[in-house]
Design a protein around this motif. Sequence first.
Motif, short mmCIF file in Angstrom:
data_model
loop_
_atom_site.label_atom_id
_atom_site.label_comp_id
_atom_site.label_asym_id
_atom_site.label_seq_id
_atom_site.Cartn_x
_atom_site.Cartn_y
_atom_site.Cartn_z
N ALA A 4 19.45 -5.55 27.39
CA ALA A 4 19.58 -4.25 26.82
C ALA A 4 19.13 -4.53 25.33
O ALA A 4 18.56 -3.84 24.75
CB ALA A 4 20.69 -3.55 27.08
N GLN A 24 15.88 -3.15 22.82
CA GLN A 24 16.14 -2.47 21.72
C GLN A 24 15.77 -3.33 20.62
O GLN A 24 15.86 -2.86 19.36
CB GLN A 24 17.56 -2.08 21.83
N LYS A 25 15.08 -4.34 20.86
CA LYS A 25 14.89 -5.55 19.66
C LYS A 25 16.00 -5.94 18.70
O LYS A 25 15.70 -6.13 17.89
CB LYS A 25 13.74 -4.85 18.96
N GLU A 26 17.32 -5.78 19.57
CA GLU A 26 18.29 -6.32 18.80
C GLU A 26 18.50 -7.89 18.92
O GLU A 26 19.38 -8.45 19.65
CB GLU A 26 19.41 -5.52 19.01
#
Length: 469
Positions: free
Chosen positions: A420, A424-426
């Motif tokens: 996830a 979310q490019k986290e």
Amino acid sequence: MISAILDTLAYTSISTFFTGRYFRHLGFEVCYVRNFTDVDDKIIARAKELGEDPISLSRRYCEEFCRDMITLNCLSPSVEPKVSEHMPQIIHMIEKILNNGYAYVVDGDVYFNVEKFPEYGKLSSRDLEDNRAGERVAVDSRKKNPADFALWKSAKPGEPFWESPWGPGRPGWHIECSAMSAAYLGYSFDIHGGGIDLVFPHHENEIAQSCAACKKSDISVWMHNGFVTVDSVKMSKSLGNFFTIRQVIDVYHPLALRYFLMSAHYRSPINYSYIQLESASDRVFYIYETLHACESFLNQHDQTIRKDSIPPDTLNIIDKFHDVFLTSMSDDLHTPVVLAGMSDPLKSINDLLHTRKGKKQQFRIESLAALEKSIRDVLTVLGLMPASYAEVLQQLKEKALKRANLTEDKVLQKIEERAAARIQKEYAKSDSIRKDLAVLGITLMDSPTGTTWRPTIPLPLEGQQIDAL
């Protein structure tokens, strides 16, 4: 009694020979005798503490020891004699030694006269002047020489005893082993093994008393294993650095422990540490994972093998590994070299399964089947072959989770959180999750079909200097 790791080295390394795996592989007929001392000073003292019959206590100890050996995949010996069941043979041998003039009787005790045996000390390279028995313990003034040792001990109040020509009593420690080995192997046999601490006085005394009973007594080869150490100090109860087999296999797979014990030559000391056990565990996981992938692939294809269908490069790898195996095992059981020699055939399997070049190789199926068999045959002789690759891999994962204090559901949850975060490019969070698991010995593997996990060496340990396994 639950076996200590230091007691186990002889039964995992040396017993690769003794239990018949390697000798039978070579076509020899094997008779392996593993005797139990079920009555001695320590057992009697412990039985008194527990308020238990010494023989009953010993029987329980023996059963627990055998259970530990089975867990470590040590084959059972041909025969397991116990002292309490071989008193006639022991008494008979003492009588022969007395009749041949090598022993004397004092107040119901029988002592071996070391001065009557000129070769005393030949195994340990000691002479009689070195054997100053009185430096640490009081010398029995009845002895003709301080180095004389007991063949028979007269009975003491409250201790078990047996009737003998010299009165009630029990045998000394050394005579027990000689009498029982002679009963099943004769006075001359091929190999005698044990810990390096038994060279003197135990095995030295065995030689003296056996030769005194029979001049033709001869042991062709003595095999003594080195100590298991912790931080280069011998493992012992008195130092508080003592670990039992069951303590270790509670968190490490028995085959990982067996691999660890075989990763050093049996005559050399082997240093017990978490990094060594983690490395051994990581290595066996890699071995079984590679072989499992190979097995799964072969199960989907025709496995008909024709020797002339295997490419020369593959045959060369197999022949080289086979030569290393035979040469090293025949060179005083040099298991570390055999384990290291497994690297090339394992790498070849992975190349054939996963690389673009390997997938295009002619006779790929035949090569994989031959490589897997060559490794499987060696693992079988070493006692490292599991009943099922899939089963042992699952067990290794469960042990890793236990060491990490995690559940598989928790790991899968972390994998979902990481996925996830990546969506979310986290990426910092994603990397943090991967690193947190790596610290605990869990590594994540990404592929086009998703993310899976496998055990690995915990990140804090990876930087430590370790011996090659």
